[in-house]
Design a protein around this motif. Structure first.
Motif, PDB file in Angstrom:
ATOM      1  N   ARG A 108       0.853  -1.190   0.000  1.00 38.15           N
ATOM      2  CA  ARG A 108       0.000   0.000   0.000  1.00 38.15           C
ATOM      3  C   ARG A 108       0.890   1.242   0.000  1.00 38.15           C
ATOM      4  O   ARG A 108       1.938   1.257   0.628  1.00 38.15           O
ATOM      5  N   PRO A 109       0.470   2.291  -0.701  1.00 36.69           N
ATOM      6  CA  PRO A 109       1.257   3.523  -0.679  1.00 36.69           C
ATOM      7  C   PRO A 109       1.204   4.176   0.704  1.00 36.69           C
ATOM      8  O   PRO A 109       0.160   4.190   1.354  1.00 36.69           O
ATOM      9  N   VAL A 110       2.337   4.689   1.140  1.00 40.09           N
ATOM     10  CA  VAL A 110       2.460   5.301   2.456  1.00 40.09           C
ATOM     11  C   VAL A 110       3.118   6.671   2.300  1.00 40.09           C
ATOM     12  O   VAL A 110       4.057   6.829   1.534  1.00 40.09           O
ATOM     13  N   VAL A 111       2.603   7.653   3.034  1.00 40.74           N
ATOM     14  CA  VAL A 111       3.146   9.004   3.026  1.00 40.74           C
ATOM     15  C   VAL A 111       3.388   9.423   4.467  1.00 40.74           C
ATOM     16  O   VAL A 111       2.562   9.164   5.340  1.00 40.74           O
ATOM     17  N   LYS A 112       4.531  10.057   4.713  1.00 35.99           N
ATOM     18  CA  LYS A 112       4.786  10.669   6.015  1.00 35.99           C
ATOM     19  C   LYS A 112       4.573  12.161   5.863  1.00 35.99           C
ATOM     20  O   LYS A 112       5.158  12.803   4.988  1.00 35.99           O
ATOM     21  N   PHE A 124       0.411   8.214   6.724  1.00 38.98           N
ATOM     22  CA  PHE A 124      -0.894   8.080   6.106  1.00 38.98           C
ATOM     23  C   PHE A 124      -0.818   6.946   5.096  1.00 38.98           C
ATOM     24  O   PHE A 124       0.170   6.797   4.387  1.00 38.98           O
ATOM     25  N   ILE A 125      -1.880   6.166   5.000  1.00 42.16           N
ATOM     26  CA  ILE A 125      -1.947   5.035   4.085  1.00 42.16           C
ATOM     27  C   ILE A 125      -2.953   5.378   2.998  1.00 42.16           C
ATOM     28  O   ILE A 125      -4.051   5.866   3.287  1.00 42.16           O
ATOM     29  N   GLY A 126      -2.577   5.134   1.743  1.00 45.02           N
ATOM     30  CA  GLY A 126      -3.412   5.496   0.602  1.00 45.02           C
ATOM     31  C   GLY A 126      -4.312   4.357   0.158  1.00 45.02           C
ATOM     32  O   GLY A 126      -3.908   3.206   0.106  1.00 45.02           O
ATOM     33  N   PHE A 127      -5.552   4.707  -0.172  1.00 46.43           N
ATOM     34  CA  PHE A 127      -6.539   3.752  -0.662  1.00 46.43           C
ATOM     35  C   PHE A 127      -7.160   4.304  -1.933  1.00 46.43           C
ATOM     36  O   PHE A 127      -7.462   5.490  -2.009  1.00 46.43           O
ATOM     37  N   LYS A 128      -7.351   3.444  -2.923  1.00 46.67           N
ATOM     38  CA  LYS A 128      -8.130   3.814  -4.101  1.00 46.67           C
ATOM     39  C   LYS A 128      -9.600   3.813  -3.699  1.00 46.67           C
ATOM     40  O   LYS A 128      -9.983   3.219  -2.693  1.00 46.67           O
ATOM     41  N   SER A 141     -11.558  11.797   9.435  1.00 50.08           N
ATOM     42  CA  SER A 141     -10.571  12.722   8.869  1.00 50.08           C
ATOM     43  C   SER A 141      -9.727  12.004   7.824  1.00 50.08           C
ATOM     44  O   SER A 141      -9.244  10.899   8.067  1.00 50.08           O
ATOM     45  N   TRP A 142      -9.593  12.638   6.668  1.00 47.48           N
ATOM     46  CA  TRP A 142      -8.817  12.092   5.562  1.00 47.48           C
ATOM     47  C   TRP A 142      -8.530  13.233   4.599  1.00 47.48           C
ATOM     48  O   TRP A 142      -9.042  14.334   4.742  1.00 47.48           O
ATOM     49  N   PHE A 143      -7.688  12.969   3.592  1.00 50.01           N
ATOM     50  CA  PHE A 143      -7.495  13.937   2.510  1.00 50.01           C
ATOM     51  C   PHE A 143      -7.266  13.171   1.219  1.00 50.01           C
ATOM     52  O   PHE A 143      -6.905  11.997   1.219  1.00 50.01           O
ATOM     53  N   ASN A 144      -7.534  13.828   0.099  1.00 51.64           N
ATOM     54  CA  ASN A 144      -7.383  13.239  -1.225  1.00 51.64           C
ATOM     55  C   ASN A 144      -6.203  13.902  -1.920  1.00 51.64           C
ATOM     56  O   ASN A 144      -6.075  15.115  -1.923  1.00 51.64           O
ATOM     57  N   GLY A 175      -3.437  12.791  -5.387  1.00 52.09           N
ATOM     58  CA  GLY A 175      -2.811  11.876  -6.330  1.00 52.09           C
ATOM     59  C   GLY A 175      -3.632  10.634  -6.642  1.00 52.09           C
ATOM     60  O   GLY A 175      -3.065   9.576  -6.873  1.00 52.09           O
ATOM     61  N   GLY A 176      -4.952  10.740  -6.626  1.00 54.22           N
ATOM     62  CA  GLY A 176      -5.799   9.604  -6.954  1.00 54.22           C
ATOM     63  C   GLY A 176      -6.040   8.663  -5.788  1.00 54.22           C
ATOM     64  O   GLY A 176      -6.660   7.616  -5.954  1.00 54.22           O
ATOM     65  N   TYR A 177      -5.551   9.002  -4.609  1.00 50.02           N
ATOM     66  CA  TYR A 177      -5.730   8.174  -3.421  1.00 50.02           C
ATOM     67  C   TYR A 177      -6.475   8.952  -2.349  1.00 50.02           C
ATOM     68  O   TYR A 177      -6.407  10.179  -2.295  1.00 50.02           O
ATOM     69  N   THR A 178      -7.170   8.235  -1.495  1.00 50.98           N
ATOM     70  CA  THR A 178      -7.719   8.795  -0.269  1.00 50.98           C
ATOM     71  C   THR A 178      -6.773   8.397   0.836  1.00 50.98           C
ATOM     72  O   THR A 178      -6.556   7.206   1.079  1.00 50.98           O
ATOM     73  N   TRP A 179      -6.180   9.382   1.521  1.00 55.86           N
ATOM     74  CA  TRP A 179      -5.154   9.137   2.528  1.00 55.86           C
ATOM     75  C   TRP A 179      -5.780   9.183   3.913  1.00 55.86           C
ATOM     76  O   TRP A 179      -6.426  10.154   4.286  1.00 55.86           O
ATOM     77  N   ILE A 180      -5.572   8.110   4.667  1.00 58.86           N
ATOM     78  CA  ILE A 180      -6.129   7.972   6.004  1.00 58.86           C
ATOM     79  C   ILE A 180      -4.973   7.742   6.968  1.00 58.86           C
ATOM     80  O   ILE A 180      -4.076   6.944   6.698  1.00 58.86           O
ATOM     81  N   SER A 181      -5.017   8.416   8.099  1.00 54.85           N
ATOM     82  CA  SER A 181      -3.973   8.266   9.109  1.00 54.85           C
ATOM     83  C   SER A 181      -3.947   6.831   9.620  1.00 54.85           C
ATOM     84  O   SER A 181      -4.992   6.205   9.808  1.00 54.85           O
ATOM     85  N   GLU A 182      -2.742   6.309   9.861  1.00 53.22           N
ATOM     86  CA  GLU A 182      -2.635   4.940  10.344  1.00 53.22           C
ATOM     87  C   GLU A 182      -3.248   4.786  11.738  1.00 53.22           C
ATOM     88  O   GLU A 182      -3.625   3.693  12.124  1.00 53.22           O
TER      89      GLU A 182
END
Length: 65
Positions: free
Chosen positions: A11-15, A21-25, A44-47, A49-56
């Protein structure tokens, strides 16, 4: 912000701001993303790059892995 994919979860991960944050299609969002009677909903989340990012911290261990 750099998107990385871990070799363990695929899964894509962003710090961002010292938080992961973990990305979900859209088609693969976790069940507790919507309001669910038995689970605490994710509010709480943000969109980006085509992903919905949710805090781990908002995810359970089974979804994050």
């Amino acid at each position: 912000m750099t998107i990385k994919v871990t070799k363990f979860s695929k899964r894509p991960v962003v710090k961002f701001n010292h938080q992961r944050f973990i990305g979900f299609k859209v088609g693969s969002l976790p069940l507790n993303f919507a309001i669910h009677s038995k689970r605490e909903p994710i509010t709480s989340w943000f969109n980006k790059g085509g992903y919905t990012w949710i805090s781990e911290f908002d995810l359970t261990d089974s979804i994050a892995k």
